[in-house]
Design a protein around this motif. Structure first.
Motif, PDB file in Angstrom:
ATOM      1  N   GLU A  86       0.927  -1.149   0.091  1.00 38.52           N
ATOM      2  CA  GLU A  86      -0.189   0.011  -0.058  1.00 38.52           C
ATOM      3  C   GLU A  86       0.953   1.291  -0.033  1.00 38.52           C
ATOM      4  O   GLU A  86       0.679   2.119  -0.908  1.00 38.52           O
ATOM      5  CB  GLU A  86      -0.866   0.169   1.167  1.00 38.52           C
ATOM      6  N   ASN A  87       1.765   1.260   0.829  1.00 38.05           N
ATOM      7  CA  ASN A  87       2.588   2.474   1.053  1.00 38.05           C
ATOM      8  C   ASN A  87       3.558   2.678  -0.335  1.00 38.05           C
ATOM      9  O   ASN A  87       4.071   3.653  -0.635  1.00 38.05           O
ATOM     10  CB  ASN A  87       3.442   2.713   2.363  1.00 38.05           C
ATOM     11  N   TYR A  88       3.991   1.498  -0.792  1.00 37.00           N
ATOM     12  CA  TYR A  88       4.907   1.871  -1.907  1.00 37.00           C
ATOM     13  C   TYR A  88       4.057   2.047  -3.170  1.00 37.00           C
ATOM     14  O   TYR A  88       4.640   2.990  -3.969  1.00 37.00           O
ATOM     15  CB  TYR A  88       5.279   0.298  -2.376  1.00 37.00           C
ATOM     16  N   THR A  89       2.880   1.733  -3.348  1.00 36.70           N
ATOM     17  CA  THR A  89       1.977   2.159  -4.392  1.00 36.70           C
ATOM     18  C   THR A  89       1.520   3.565  -4.306  1.00 36.70           C
ATOM     19  O   THR A  89       1.679   4.197  -5.436  1.00 36.70           O
ATOM     20  CB  THR A  89       0.711   1.111  -4.458  1.00 36.70           C
ATOM     21  N   ILE A  90       1.223   4.020  -3.225  1.00 39.18           N
ATOM     22  CA  ILE A  90       0.407   5.372  -3.236  1.00 39.18           C
ATOM     23  C   ILE A  90       1.565   6.520  -3.291  1.00 39.18           C
ATOM     24  O   ILE A  90       1.027   7.669  -3.257  1.00 39.18           O
ATOM     25  CB  ILE A  90      -0.340   5.390  -2.030  1.00 39.18           C
ATOM     26  N   TYR A  91       2.761   6.109  -2.962  1.00 38.99           N
ATOM     27  CA  TYR A  91       3.892   7.243  -2.776  1.00 38.99           C
ATOM     28  C   TYR A  91       4.295   7.893  -4.246  1.00 38.99           C
ATOM     29  O   TYR A  91       4.730   7.194  -5.049  1.00 38.99           O
ATOM     30  CB  TYR A  91       5.248   6.802  -2.136  1.00 38.99           C
ATOM     31  N   PRO A  92       3.902   9.164  -4.402  1.00 36.67           N
ATOM     32  CA  PRO A  92       4.365   9.884  -5.606  1.00 36.67           C
ATOM     33  C   PRO A  92       5.744  10.431  -5.579  1.00 36.67           C
ATOM     34  O   PRO A  92       6.194  11.537  -4.703  1.00 36.67           O
ATOM     35  CB  PRO A  92       3.447  11.294  -5.616  1.00 36.67           C
ATOM     36  N   ILE A  93       6.632   9.692  -6.111  1.00 33.59           N
ATOM     37  CA  ILE A  93       8.098  10.373  -5.988  1.00 33.59           C
ATOM     38  C   ILE A  93       8.223  11.406  -6.708  1.00 33.59           C
ATOM     39  O   ILE A  93       7.671  11.833  -7.831  1.00 33.59           O
ATOM     40  CB  ILE A  93       8.946   9.205  -6.860  1.00 33.59           C
ATOM     41  N   ASP A  94       9.068  12.563  -6.331  1.00 39.83           N
ATOM     42  CA  ASP A  94       9.577  13.705  -6.670  1.00 39.83           C
ATOM     43  C   ASP A  94      10.471  13.569  -7.757  1.00 39.83           C
ATOM     44  O   ASP A  94      11.561  13.122  -7.643  1.00 39.83           O
ATOM     45  CB  ASP A  94      10.134  14.615  -5.566  1.00 39.83           C
ATOM     46  N   LYS A  95      10.155  13.785  -8.971  1.00 36.38           N
ATOM     47  CA  LYS A  95      10.819  13.305 -10.087  1.00 36.38           C
ATOM     48  C   LYS A  95      12.336  14.090 -10.241  1.00 36.38           C
ATOM     49  O   LYS A  95      13.186  13.809 -10.704  1.00 36.38           O
ATOM     50  CB  LYS A  95      10.198  13.147 -11.390  1.00 36.38           C
ATOM     51  N   THR A  96      12.153  15.347 -10.068  1.00 33.99           N
ATOM     52  CA  THR A  96      13.343  16.152  -9.881  1.00 33.99           C
ATOM     53  C   THR A  96      14.436  15.734  -9.109  1.00 33.99           C
ATOM     54  O   THR A  96      15.658  15.510  -9.288  1.00 33.99           O
ATOM     55  CB  THR A  96      12.899  17.869  -9.722  1.00 33.99           C
ATOM     56  N   ALA A  97      14.021  15.457  -7.831  1.00 34.26           N
ATOM     57  CA  ALA A  97      14.929  15.038  -6.713  1.00 34.26           C
ATOM     58  C   ALA A  97      15.354  13.503  -7.070  1.00 34.26           C
ATOM     59  O   ALA A  97      16.252  13.187  -7.012  1.00 34.26           O
ATOM     60  CB  ALA A  97      14.277  14.794  -5.420  1.00 34.26           C
ATOM     61  N   LEU A  98      14.420  12.698  -7.719  1.00 37.79           N
ATOM     62  CA  LEU A  98      14.997  11.451  -8.469  1.00 37.79           C
ATOM     63  C   LEU A  98      16.003  11.433  -9.207  1.00 37.79           C
ATOM     64  O   LEU A  98      17.031  10.813  -9.302  1.00 37.79           O
ATOM     65  CB  LEU A  98      13.822  10.610  -8.921  1.00 37.79           C
TER      66      LEU A  98
ATOM     67  N   ILE B 288      11.774  11.576   1.095  1.00 38.05           N
ATOM     68  CA  ILE B 288      12.919  10.798   1.352  1.00 38.05           C
ATOM     69  C   ILE B 288      13.882  11.278   0.258  1.00 38.05           C
ATOM     70  O   ILE B 288      14.944  11.477   0.708  1.00 38.05           O
ATOM     71  CB  ILE B 288      12.677   9.502   1.405  1.00 38.05           C
ATOM     72  N   GLU B 289      13.434  11.153  -0.977  1.00 39.65           N
ATOM     73  CA  GLU B 289      14.341  11.454  -2.042  1.00 39.65           C
ATOM     74  C   GLU B 289      15.213  12.949  -1.959  1.00 39.65           C
ATOM     75  O   GLU B 289      16.248  13.016  -2.319  1.00 39.65           O
ATOM     76  CB  GLU B 289      13.594  11.183  -3.511  1.00 39.65           C
ATOM     77  N   LYS B 290      14.222  13.776  -1.669  1.00 42.10           N
ATOM     78  CA  LYS B 290      14.864  15.301  -1.343  1.00 42.10           C
ATOM     79  C   LYS B 290      15.820  15.156  -0.296  1.00 42.10           C
ATOM     80  O   LYS B 290      16.981  15.719  -0.433  1.00 42.10           O
ATOM     81  CB  LYS B 290      13.830  16.253  -1.103  1.00 42.10           C
ATOM     82  N   ASP B 291      15.405  14.475   0.991  1.00 47.09           N
ATOM     83  CA  ASP B 291      16.373  14.564   2.134  1.00 47.09           C
ATOM     84  C   ASP B 291      17.663  13.781   1.614  1.00 47.09           C
ATOM     85  O   ASP B 291      18.758  14.021   1.778  1.00 47.09           O
ATOM     86  CB  ASP B 291      15.866  13.729   3.231  1.00 47.09           C
TER      87      ASP B 291
ATOM     88  N   LEU C  35      10.941   4.517   0.695  1.00 46.44           N
ATOM     89  CA  LEU C  35      12.498   4.226   0.274  1.00 46.44           C
ATOM     90  C   LEU C  35      12.800   3.279  -0.778  1.00 46.44           C
ATOM     91  O   LEU C  35      13.678   3.678  -1.838  1.00 46.44           O
ATOM     92  CB  LEU C  35      13.466   3.958   1.622  1.00 46.44           C
ATOM     93  N   ILE C  36      12.207   2.110  -0.715  1.00 52.39           N
ATOM     94  CA  ILE C  36      12.601   1.092  -1.763  1.00 52.39           C
ATOM     95  C   ILE C  36      12.030   1.620  -3.002  1.00 52.39           C
ATOM     96  O   ILE C  36      12.684   1.169  -4.051  1.00 52.39           O
ATOM     97  CB  ILE C  36      11.853  -0.247  -0.996  1.00 52.39           C
TER      98      ILE C  36
ATOM     99  N   GLU D 149      14.446   1.584  -6.161  1.00 56.23           N
ATOM    100  CA  GLU D 149      14.139   0.720  -7.415  1.00 56.23           C
ATOM    101  C   GLU D 149      14.325   1.905  -8.531  1.00 56.23           C
ATOM    102  O   GLU D 149      14.733   1.139  -9.749  1.00 56.23           O
ATOM    103  CB  GLU D 149      12.959  -0.120  -7.229  1.00 56.23           C
ATOM    104  N   GLU D 150      13.644   2.781  -8.579  1.00 51.70           N
ATOM    105  CA  GLU D 150      13.903   3.767  -9.443  1.00 51.70           C
ATOM    106  C   GLU D 150      14.905   4.163  -9.849  1.00 51.70           C
ATOM    107  O   GLU D 150      15.475   4.592 -11.171  1.00 51.70           O
ATOM    108  CB  GLU D 150      12.717   4.971  -9.205  1.00 51.70           C
TER     109      GLU D 150
END
Length: 160
Positions: A45-57, A150-153, A88-89, A93-94
């Protein structure tokens, strides 16, 4: 002449079942443990709903996050761990982060791991995400990311 090996056998995927708190993972874990119940439900559930910040990625990829080691201390009983570990995972993975450079350590409610790893890293809260380079800690995220992502941090830690 016989040589005795001093190598310690590392036990992975240790799980206990407590009457008070139910199942929990302790010590070194492989990622596939989180695809088993009762962990799979909250993990997916938490993996699926998390919108990753593409710029930070993209920043993490540019800054070569794959050249670091990451150690995660988590409690499978802890709400913050249940929310932030799957996020985080997803980020890792991305970025195609190698699983061999990720160490996942489950702790009990007293923040203790069976082999005492929490002492070396002075773990007081979970989850704690530690970035290392050449065996030295360069930064950590404790419980919640300061930026809310998390990705920004992670990017901020790497760019320090």
């Amino acid at each position: 002449m016989a040589l005795n090996s001093c190598a310690q056998k590392v036990i992975i995927n240790r799980e206990i079942d407590t009457p008070e708190y139910g199942k929990m993972l302790l010590g070194n874990q492989s990622l596939d443990q989180f695809q088993k119940e009762p962990y799979k439900a909250w993990y997916d559930e938490n993996y699926t709903i998390y919108p990753i910040d593409k710029t930070a990625l993209e920043g993490l990829k540019k800054e070569k996050i794959n050249s670091y080691n990451i150690i995660v201390f988590l409690g499978t009983w802890c709400g913050d761990s249940k929310r932030n570990f799957p996020r985080l995972i997803k980020i890792l993975e991305e970025t195609k982060f190698p699983e061999s450079k990720l160490q996942i350590i489950g702790v009990n409610r007293q923040k203790q791991a069976p082999d005492g790893e929490e002492v070396k890293y002075n773990i007081t809260h979970v989850p704690t995400i530690i970035l290392e380079k050449y065996g030295k800690e360069i930064g950590r995220i404790t419980e919640e990311p300061e930026t809310g992502f998390i990705e920004k941090d992670l990017l901020n830690i790497i760019k320090k």
